[in-house]
Design a protein around this motif. Structure first.
Motif, mmCIF file in Angstrom:
data_model
loop_
_atom_site.group_PDB
_atom_site.id
_atom_site.type_symbol
_atom_site.label_atom_id
_atom_site.label_comp_id
_atom_site.label_asym_id
_atom_site.label_seq_id
_atom_site.Cartn_x
_atom_site.Cartn_y
_atom_site.Cartn_z
ATOM 1 N N LEU A 39 0.887 -1.117 0.003
ATOM 2 C CA LEU A 39 0.127 0.078 0.183
ATOM 3 C C LEU A 39 1.031 1.460 -0.005
ATOM 4 N N VAL A 40 1.899 1.226 0.675
ATOM 5 C CA VAL A 40 2.908 2.322 0.798
ATOM 6 C C VAL A 40 3.409 2.683 -0.694
ATOM 7 N N LEU A 41 3.774 1.553 -1.397
ATOM 8 C CA LEU A 41 4.294 1.585 -2.754
ATOM 9 C C LEU A 41 3.434 2.228 -3.636
ATOM 10 N N LEU A 42 2.013 1.561 -3.448
ATOM 11 C CA LEU A 42 1.050 2.082 -4.394
ATOM 12 C C LEU A 42 0.711 3.530 -4.188
ATOM 13 N N GLY A 43 0.555 3.854 -2.883
ATOM 14 C CA GLY A 43 0.276 5.357 -2.392
ATOM 15 C C GLY A 43 1.185 6.196 -3.043
ATOM 16 N N TRP A 44 2.642 5.916 -2.792
ATOM 17 C CA TRP A 44 3.603 6.820 -3.396
ATOM 18 C C TRP A 44 3.481 6.829 -4.722
ATOM 19 N N GLN A 45 3.377 5.895 -5.372
ATOM 20 C CA GLN A 45 3.395 6.256 -7.060
ATOM 21 C C GLN A 45 2.039 6.887 -7.485
ATOM 22 N N SER A 46 1.022 6.675 -6.668
ATOM 23 C CA SER A 46 -0.250 7.438 -7.102
ATOM 24 C C SER A 46 0.116 8.863 -6.885
ATOM 25 N N LEU A 47 0.688 9.373 -5.923
ATOM 26 C CA LEU A 47 1.058 10.888 -5.674
ATOM 27 C C LEU A 47 1.922 11.351 -6.861
ATOM 28 N N ASN A 48 2.854 10.298 -7.128
ATOM 29 C CA ASN A 48 3.712 10.847 -8.159
ATOM 30 C C ASN A 48 2.881 11.091 -9.571
ATOM 31 N N GLY B 234 -6.706 9.594 -4.583
ATOM 32 C CA GLY B 234 -6.557 7.841 -4.376
ATOM 33 C C GLY B 234 -5.305 7.541 -3.730
ATOM 34 N N GLY B 235 -4.216 8.343 -3.932
ATOM 35 C CA GLY B 235 -2.935 8.279 -3.179
ATOM 36 C C GLY B 235 -3.113 8.404 -1.720
ATOM 37 N N ILE B 236 -3.843 9.344 -1.256
ATOM 38 C CA ILE B 236 -3.970 9.778 0.284
ATOM 39 C C ILE B 236 -4.833 8.572 0.995
ATOM 40 N N LEU B 237 -5.885 8.199 0.186
ATOM 41 C CA LEU B 237 -6.693 6.921 0.650
ATOM 42 C C LEU B 237 -6.007 5.788 0.990
ATOM 43 N N ILE B 238 -5.180 5.583 -0.173
ATOM 44 C CA ILE B 238 -4.143 4.278 -0.170
ATOM 45 C C ILE B 238 -3.360 4.202 1.091
ATOM 46 N N LEU B 239 -2.579 5.495 1.258
ATOM 47 C CA LEU B 239 -1.773 5.547 2.368
ATOM 48 C C LEU B 239 -2.461 5.569 3.879
ATOM 49 N N ILE B 240 -3.615 6.060 3.667
ATOM 50 C CA ILE B 240 -4.383 6.011 4.998
ATOM 51 C C ILE B 240 -4.899 4.490 5.457
ATOM 52 N N ALA B 241 -4.932 3.762 4.427
ATOM 53 C CA ALA B 241 -5.231 2.300 4.618
ATOM 54 C C ALA B 241 -3.824 1.618 5.158
ATOM 55 N N LEU C 146 1.527 10.007 12.586
ATOM 56 C CA LEU C 146 0.246 11.105 12.599
ATOM 57 C C LEU C 146 0.512 12.681 12.447
ATOM 58 N N GLY C 147 1.423 12.805 13.085
ATOM 59 C CA GLY C 147 1.993 14.306 13.159
ATOM 60 C C GLY C 147 2.471 14.755 11.570
ATOM 61 N N ALA C 148 3.280 13.816 11.042
ATOM 62 C CA ALA C 148 3.861 13.994 9.612
ATOM 63 C C ALA C 148 2.544 14.240 8.496
ATOM 64 N N ALA C 149 1.475 13.167 8.850
ATOM 65 C CA ALA C 149 0.584 13.112 8.126
ATOM 66 C C ALA C 149 -0.455 14.297 7.967
ATOM 67 N N ILE D 181 3.125 12.555 4.106
ATOM 68 C CA ILE D 181 2.194 11.208 4.440
ATOM 69 C C ILE D 181 3.177 9.845 4.055
ATOM 70 N N VAL D 182 3.671 10.102 3.016
ATOM 71 C CA VAL D 182 4.746 8.851 2.855
ATOM 72 C C VAL D 182 5.502 8.674 3.767
ATOM 73 N N ASP D 183 6.118 9.625 4.246
ATOM 74 C CA ASP D 183 7.039 9.645 5.223
ATOM 75 C C ASP D 183 6.703 8.827 6.486
ATOM 76 N N GLY D 184 5.448 9.274 6.885
ATOM 77 C CA GLY D 184 4.914 8.548 8.041
ATOM 78 C C GLY D 184 4.441 7.328 7.772
ATOM 79 N N ALA D 185 4.129 6.920 6.491
ATOM 80 C CA ALA D 185 3.706 5.510 6.268
ATOM 81 C C ALA D 185 5.029 4.652 6.333
ATOM 82 N N VAL D 186 6.140 5.354 5.913
ATOM 83 C CA VAL D 186 7.279 4.226 5.841
ATOM 84 C C VAL D 186 7.682 4.121 7.495
#
Length: 649
Positions: free
Chosen positions: A37-46, A52-59, A93-96, A108-113
């Motif tokens: 999900l982190v990989l998909l979210g990051w690519q979606s933002l790119n 869609g990227g934010i929703l994936i990263l929230i998941a 959560l602070g980063a997000a 948001i990606v940083d927090g997900a990692v």
């Protein structure tokens, strides 16, 4: 329709398989899903798909961080303590939140990692716990569920738990002894290797104690219980393994205290930084919140955690290439600190298989000695007899079939061979059927016995044909391996065995062991390991048998022999030497020491980088993107540093 009908069972099977895997490895599944999900979210933002990227990263946050959030809140609410799990959630959560507020979605990606790193750590811990559970289950499989209770001459099968002191039980040939007791009728040979580690089965007769989990030979035994079933030796072994594996070592306790102390300092500092600057430094509230969130991001322990795990995982991969299997990264560190090593004898320093090592015949050029011995021993299933038969086959010696064979338990065998009486067995048993015996034979027999060998006497028609010495052979590489360990600086090398002192001292002399502890039960081995730990702190135990499991669990580092090791020993140990190559111990220790060095370097670098970023943040000279870049950059650098362990020694 047909295709759908075929697809339905396949989908059902796939679903059941996934459900089973998830049930057994929920932490691993969560970590893998989080990574995807982190990989998909990051690519979606790119690609500009912010929604869609934010929703994936929230998941990814929910799936990967749920366990850490639960653990952190549990620690906070029940123990009134802060830990790294809670700090990670706050930082993520602070980063997000900051990323959403300033529309800087890479935060948001940083927090997900950050969450992904902790999810992976939790998966590794869960895997280690499953190994602990399997080792206990393996021990329990050695205990029978029922026993044959004798009551007024009648036999009936009853649960082990219902037995009480004074009960009389029956054990038939080939059965496991259900519980400890004393033989009151019958004679037999018991294989006690699972309990004592003795390579040679032991003769049991009236008055002898027998142990649960040992294998009965050819005889029928009536056994009287002298203690409750729950007090049996195998049950004590199970409890010892459970206790030793649940006791956290001092280093682990120190890490936990450090994590909680670190979390407290960072959380308190973050709160103060979010409140005081407007009053003390004249900052605006927007600037204050901005700096506080930067603080939480740069102070989160990503780089610190990455200082350890990539290094240890690289070391584990390095060891695997050389036939050294580390079950967890902590033991890779611990093996480098080992100051004392205890070796089991049978199956570890020795091969665990009896062989004929000496033959002394009254007629040196005649094959008669092995012919007669093999003819009689072929009637027996005793390991000593099997060794003699194997030796005769290796020398291409043929023999005729013996008749009227009679075995006397613990003494030997008599039979008729070519119309003459022949006998094979212990000295006293054979000497009663031999006319005269010179002192030369007695002296030679005593000499071999002093070397830890079992001596078999052979006679025919009242004449002594000679002596055969049988022994468990020392592994070819054992002496060199121990010598190299001493060169590395291992201060003490000892041997722990259930065998007799004479045999143990003979083996110890051959391999160069400093000290010998003989005639030990499993609980005695644990006590020796504890004493060594009091003196040397970090102690390794190398073994292969079920009887070694408690000592392997108690030792700072438990090391099992991969090919010869029992399932319980393999599950209980922290490190497995594939192929039973003792010489690989040296490489394991060198690998552990190098891992320690790299981890220390990484920790110093990670903490130094955090301090530099914190100073810059307080001085107001960095932006959030720069803080994130510095934070992630330091994480990448220490990760690459840890990967150095993949190459070289």
């Amino acid at each position: 329709m047909a295709a759908n009908t075929l697809a339905s069972p396949r989908l059902s099977t796939l679903f059941k398989l996934f459900k089973d895997v998830f049930k057994r490895h929920p932490e691993a599944i969560a970590a893998i899903a989080c990574a995807i999900l982190v990989l998909l979210g990051w690519q979606s933002l790119n690609f500009g798909w912010q929604g869609g990227g934010i929703l994936i990263l929230i998941a990814a946050y929910v799936i990967g961080g749920l366990d850490s959030a639960r653990d952190g809140l549990t620690t906070l609410l029940q123990e009134k303590e802060l830990d790294v799990d809670l700090l990670m959630i706050v930082a993520a959560l602070g980063a997000a939140s900051l990323g959403l507020w300033r529309q800087e979605y890479y935060l948001i990606v940083d927090g997900a990692v950050l969450i992904l790193i902790f999810a992976t750590s939790g998966a590794l811990e869960g895997y280690a716990m499953q190994h602990t559970e399997r080792s206990i289950q393996g021990l329990m499989s050695l205990t029978a569920d029922t026993a044959r209770l004798l009551n007024h001459g009648q036999e009936r099968t009853v649960p082990i738990a219902s037995l009480k002191v004074g009960d009389l039980i029956l054990v038939k040939p080939g059965e496991l002894v259900p519980t400890d007791g004393v033989v009151v009728e019958g004679t037999s040979i018991l294989n006690q290797a699972s309990i004592t580690g003795e390579s040679v089965p032991v003769d049991k007769t009236i008055g002898d104690e027998v142990f649960a989990g040992t294998l009965n030979g050819h005889g029928v035994l009536r056994i009287k219980l002298h203690q409750p079933p729950e007090s049996s030796l195998i049950q004590r072994v199970i409890r010892l393994v459970q206790q030793a594996q649940t006791e956290a070592p001092p280093s682990q306790q120190f890490i936990e205290r450090f994590e909680r102390g670190y979390a407290k300092v960072i959380v308190i500092a973050g709160i103060l930084l979010g409140i005081l600057p407007p009053f003390l430094l004249g900052w605006t509230w927007e600037e204050t919140i901005y700096r506080a969130l930067i603080f939480l991001v740069v102070a989160s322990p990503c780089a610190l955690m990455a200082s350890i795990m990539p290094t240890l995982l690289s070391g584990i991969a390095n060891g695997a290439r050389r036939g050294i299997l580390f079950k967890n990264g902590a033991q890779l560190e611990q093996i480098g600190r080992v100051r004392a090593i205890a070796f089991d004898k049978t199956g570890t320093l020795t091969t665990g298989h009896l062989q004929v090592v000496n033959v002394l015949a009254s007629q040196p050029d005649s094959p008669q000695l092995l012919q007669v011995a093999a003819a009689l021993e072929s009637l027996s299933e005793h390991p000593i007899g099997e060794a003699i038969v194997q030796a005769a086959r290796q020398h291409n010696i043929a023999w005729t079939t013996a008749s009227n064979g009679k075995a006397q338990a613990g003494q030997g065998i008599t039979a008729d061979l070519e119309d003459q009486s022949a006998v094979v067995g212990k000295a006293d048993f054979v000497r009663t059927q031999v006319k005269t015996i010179s002192t030369h034979w007695l002296e030679q027999s005593q000499q071999w016995e002093s070397e830890g060998k079992t001596v078999v006497w052979v006679a025919q028609a009242g004449e002594l044909l000679g002596l055969i010495a049988v022994a468990d052979m020392v592994r070819p590489a054992a002496a060199q391996a121990i010598a190299r360990l001493k060169q590395l600086g291992v201060e003490q090398v000892v041997m722990l065995t259930g065998d007799n002192p004479r045999t143990a001292n003979s083996i110890a002399e051959q391999v160069g062991v400093n000290q010998v502890y003989a005639e030990l039960l499993p609980e005695d081995k644990v006590e020796v390991i504890r004493k060594l730990q009091q003196q040397y702190q970090t102690v390794a135990m190398v073994g292969d048998g079920i009887n070694d499991a408690p000592a392997l669990a108690q030792a700072t580092v438990g090391i099992a022999m991969g090919a010869a090791g029992s399932d319980v020993a393999l599950e209980t140990a922290d490190i497995v030497l594939m192929g039973d190559r003792l010489e690989r111990l040296e490489h394991a220790i060198r690998l552990g020491r190098r891992a320690q060095s790299i981890v220390k370097q990484n920790i110093v670098f990670a903490l130094s980088f955090v301090i530099v970023l914190l100073i810059l943040n307080f001085a107001g000279n960095i932006t959030l993107p720069f803080g994130v870049l510095g934070h992630e950059g330091s994480t990448v650098l220490v990760t690459l540093s840890g990967l150095r362990l993949l190459i070289g020694d």
